[in-house]
Structure formats: structure tokens, C-alpha cells
Design a protein around this motif. Structure first.
Motif, mmCIF file in Angstrom:
data_model
loop_
_atom_site.group_PDB
_atom_site.id
_atom_site.type_symbol
_atom_site.label_atom_id
_atom_site.label_comp_id
_atom_site.label_asym_id
_atom_site.label_seq_id
_atom_site.Cartn_x
_atom_site.Cartn_y
_atom_site.Cartn_z
ATOM 1 N N ALA A 119 0.858 -1.182 0.000
ATOM 2 C CA ALA A 119 0.000 0.000 0.000
ATOM 3 C C ALA A 119 0.897 1.235 0.000
ATOM 4 C CB ALA A 119 -0.908 0.017 1.228
ATOM 5 N N GLN A 120 0.267 2.382 -0.066
ATOM 6 C CA GLN A 120 1.026 3.627 0.042
ATOM 7 C C GLN A 120 1.588 3.787 1.448
ATOM 8 O OE1 GLN A 120 -2.025 6.331 -1.238
ATOM 9 N NE2 GLN A 120 -1.433 6.157 -3.383
ATOM 10 N N GLU A 121 0.868 3.249 2.453
ATOM 11 C CA GLU A 121 1.342 3.278 3.836
ATOM 12 C C GLU A 121 1.090 1.935 4.492
ATOM 13 O OE1 GLU A 121 0.738 6.678 6.751
ATOM 14 O OE2 GLU A 121 -0.580 5.140 7.606
ATOM 15 N N VAL A 122 2.120 1.394 5.118
ATOM 16 C CA VAL A 122 2.033 0.131 5.851
ATOM 17 C C VAL A 122 2.460 0.421 7.280
ATOM 18 C CG1 VAL A 122 2.928 -2.210 6.074
ATOM 19 C CG2 VAL A 122 2.529 -1.260 3.793
ATOM 20 N N ARG A 123 1.539 0.194 8.239
ATOM 21 C CA ARG A 123 1.841 0.400 9.663
ATOM 22 C C ARG A 123 1.830 -0.952 10.358
ATOM 23 N NH1 ARG A 123 0.804 5.321 12.446
ATOM 24 N NH2 ARG A 123 0.652 6.988 10.930
ATOM 25 N N TYR A 124 2.857 -1.203 11.154
ATOM 26 C CA TYR A 124 2.913 -2.442 11.920
ATOM 27 C C TYR A 124 3.071 -2.093 13.389
ATOM 28 C CZ TYR A 124 4.323 -7.016 13.602
ATOM 29 O OH TYR A 124 4.395 -8.194 14.304
ATOM 30 N N ASP A 125 2.016 -2.363 14.166
ATOM 31 C CA ASP A 125 2.015 -2.174 15.616
ATOM 32 C C ASP A 125 2.564 -3.467 16.209
ATOM 33 O OD1 ASP A 125 1.347 -2.234 18.339
ATOM 34 O OD2 ASP A 125 -0.544 -1.186 18.041
ATOM 35 N N VAL A 126 3.785 -3.412 16.695
ATOM 36 C CA VAL A 126 4.503 -4.590 17.132
ATOM 37 C C VAL A 126 3.835 -5.275 18.319
ATOM 38 C CG1 VAL A 126 6.702 -5.405 18.041
ATOM 39 C CG2 VAL A 126 6.640 -3.697 16.223
ATOM 40 N N ALA A 127 3.505 -4.526 19.355
ATOM 41 C CA ALA A 127 2.956 -5.110 20.573
ATOM 42 C C ALA A 127 1.640 -5.825 20.311
ATOM 43 C CB ALA A 127 2.766 -4.036 21.638
ATOM 44 N N ASN A 128 0.804 -5.242 19.456
ATOM 45 C CA ASN A 128 -0.509 -5.824 19.184
ATOM 46 C C ASN A 128 -0.524 -6.710 17.951
ATOM 47 O OD1 ASN A 128 -1.825 -4.498 21.371
ATOM 48 N ND2 ASN A 128 -1.660 -2.613 20.193
ATOM 49 N N ARG A 129 0.607 -6.825 17.259
ATOM 50 C CA ARG A 129 0.712 -7.602 16.011
ATOM 51 C C ARG A 129 -0.419 -7.226 15.056
ATOM 52 N NH1 ARG A 129 3.592 -12.656 15.285
ATOM 53 N NH2 ARG A 129 1.784 -13.045 14.039
ATOM 54 N N LEU A 130 -0.579 -5.931 14.844
ATOM 55 C CA LEU A 130 -1.629 -5.394 13.993
ATOM 56 C C LEU A 130 -0.991 -4.701 12.794
ATOM 57 C CD1 LEU A 130 -4.670 -4.871 13.613
ATOM 58 C CD2 LEU A 130 -4.350 -2.759 14.885
ATOM 59 N N LEU A 131 -1.377 -5.135 11.609
ATOM 60 C CA LEU A 131 -0.888 -4.562 10.369
ATOM 61 C C LEU A 131 -2.010 -3.734 9.758
ATOM 62 C CD1 LEU A 131 1.600 -4.721 8.450
ATOM 63 C CD2 LEU A 131 0.418 -6.590 7.290
ATOM 64 N N THR A 132 -1.747 -2.456 9.501
ATOM 65 C CA THR A 132 -2.733 -1.567 8.882
ATOM 66 C C THR A 132 -2.129 -1.060 7.590
ATOM 67 O OG1 THR A 132 -3.503 -0.855 11.061
ATOM 68 C CG2 THR A 132 -4.133 0.511 9.180
ATOM 69 N N ILE A 133 -2.813 -1.313 6.478
ATOM 70 C CA ILE A 133 -2.313 -0.835 5.194
ATOM 71 C C ILE A 133 -3.367 0.075 4.575
ATOM 72 C CG2 ILE A 133 -0.720 -2.746 4.863
ATOM 73 C CD1 ILE A 133 -2.696 -4.081 3.038
ATOM 74 N N LYS A 134 -2.905 1.238 4.066
ATOM 75 C CA LYS A 134 -3.813 2.271 3.572
ATOM 76 C C LYS A 134 -3.339 2.797 2.222
ATOM 77 C CE LYS A 134 -4.873 4.144 8.139
ATOM 78 N NZ LYS A 134 -4.855 5.340 8.975
ATOM 79 N N GLY A 135 -4.303 3.107 1.359
ATOM 80 C CA GLY A 135 -4.001 3.698 0.064
ATOM 81 C C GLY A 135 -3.654 2.644 -0.959
ATOM 82 N N ASN A 136 -4.622 2.256 -1.779
ATOM 83 C CA ASN A 136 -4.432 1.182 -2.758
ATOM 84 C C ASN A 136 -3.889 -0.075 -2.082
ATOM 85 O OD1 ASN A 136 -5.302 2.809 -4.925
ATOM 86 N ND2 ASN A 136 -3.253 3.693 -5.083
ATOM 87 N N ALA A 137 -4.524 -0.435 -0.987
ATOM 88 C CA ALA A 137 -4.072 -1.547 -0.163
ATOM 89 C C ALA A 137 -4.392 -2.886 -0.819
ATOM 90 C CB ALA A 137 -4.737 -1.474 1.210
ATOM 91 N N GLU A 138 -3.441 -3.803 -0.666
ATOM 92 C CA GLU A 138 -3.635 -5.157 -1.187
ATOM 93 C C GLU A 138 -2.907 -6.123 -0.264
ATOM 94 O OE1 GLU A 138 -3.607 -5.995 -5.561
ATOM 95 O OE2 GLU A 138 -1.795 -7.093 -4.989
#
Length: 176
Positions: free
Chosen positions: A105-124
């Protein structure tokens, strides 16, 4: 302060900001970071890596134009948040079943403690013959739960493609 001393201090601080236990379940593996430029903002505990960024740690890889590594007490036990941006930024992880999870995606966020991946903007996101495309995708890695949504101002919808899996294909490769 001499340039050599400044560079050594900057590099040491940047490495200290990196997720020590976050990029893979095995913390004894080395972290390899390559980029054209690296800097650390000591007061805010943010490491910034730019220009063809590549991080390899165990079974995970991140490729981006820019990566910020945030380290703060309010981020939980592991205290890290990785924010990768690019055109696109890519997150990959080899799964225990041999399949490859790939998110871009245009932005990939990885919250380490919560093991949460958030991808935004033309996400796949794709894994094991499934591909989901949307404006924003949340992936809870612990619960193996994916949530996707379209942008409010667009007519596009969330799209899922289930690809046939070739039985002769190696489990480490993504279906074509």
C-alpha cells in the motif's frame, strides 16, 4: 563533535530504536537494515530510514521509500510502531505453513505489541491463493482476522479474488 563520532552515535541510536523483539518471533536473529540514508531523532525516539529501505529480520521483510520506527512507552510491551511509506511500501512474512503473506500500500503500519498490520491507500494483501484489495485493510496477525473497507468518497468496493492453487507448485511461492 567529529563527523566519525556523530555517525557512530547516530547509527547506535538508530539501532536502539529498532524493534528488538518485533520483527520476528525469534529475537536472537540479526536485523539487517539497508537504506540510502538513516537518521535518529533522539528526543522523540524516532528512527528514520530513507531511499530504498530494506529490513530483513527472520521471516519478515519490509521494503519502502521511507520507514519510521517509533519507540514509545504508550505503544505497549514491545514499544514499537513501524510506519513504512512508498509507491508501494511492502510487508512480507513467511508463514509457518510455508505460504507467503504479502501486503502492499502507500502506507504500511505495523504495531509490534498488538501484532496489527494496517495498510492504507491502494491496499492489497495476499496469502495462500487469496488476494484482497481495498482502500484500507486491517490484519490482526494474532487472531488471523482481516478487515477491509472502501474509501467513503469512492464508488469502488472491496474486492477479493480467490486464485486456484496449483498442487504441484512449491508452498513457498505465491500463485500466479
Amino acid at each position: 563533535m567529529s563527523n566519525k563520532l556523530s555517525a557512530t552515535l547516530l547509527f547506535t541510536c538508530a539501532i536502539a530504536l529498532l524493534p528488538q523483539s518485533a520483527l520476528a518471533n525469534n529475537t536472537s536473529e540479526q536485523v539487517i537494515i539497508s537504506s540510502g540514508k538513516q537518521q535518529a531523532q533522539l528526543q522523540t525516539n524516532i528512527g528514520v530510514f530513507e531511499e530504498n529501505v530494506e529490513i530483513i529480520h527472520g521471516q519478515r521483510k519490509i521494503f519502502a521509500d521511507r520507514l519510521e520506527v517509533h519507540r514509545r512507552e504508550d505503544l505497549g510491551e514491545n514499544k514499537q510502531l513501524l510506519v513504512a511509506t512508498g509507491s508501494p511500501a511492502i510487508f512480507q512474512e513467511q508463514q509457518t505453513d510455508g505460504s507467503l503473506l504479502k501486503a502492499s500500500a502507500q502506507e504500511v503500519r505495523y504495531d509490534v505489541a498488538n501484532r496489527l498490520l494496517t495498510i492504507k491507500g491502494n491496499a492489497e494483501i495476499s496469502q495462500a491463493g487469496q488476494k484482497i484489495s481495498a482502500q484500507e485493510i486491517l490484519y490482526d496477525m494474532e487472531k488471523q482476522l482481516i478487515s477491509a473497507q472502501k474509501a467513503n468518497d469512492e464508488g469502488k468496493r472491496v474486492r477479493t479474488v480467490l486464485l486456484p492453487v496449483d498442487k504441484e507448485q512449491d508452498g513457498n511461492k505465491e500463485p500466479q
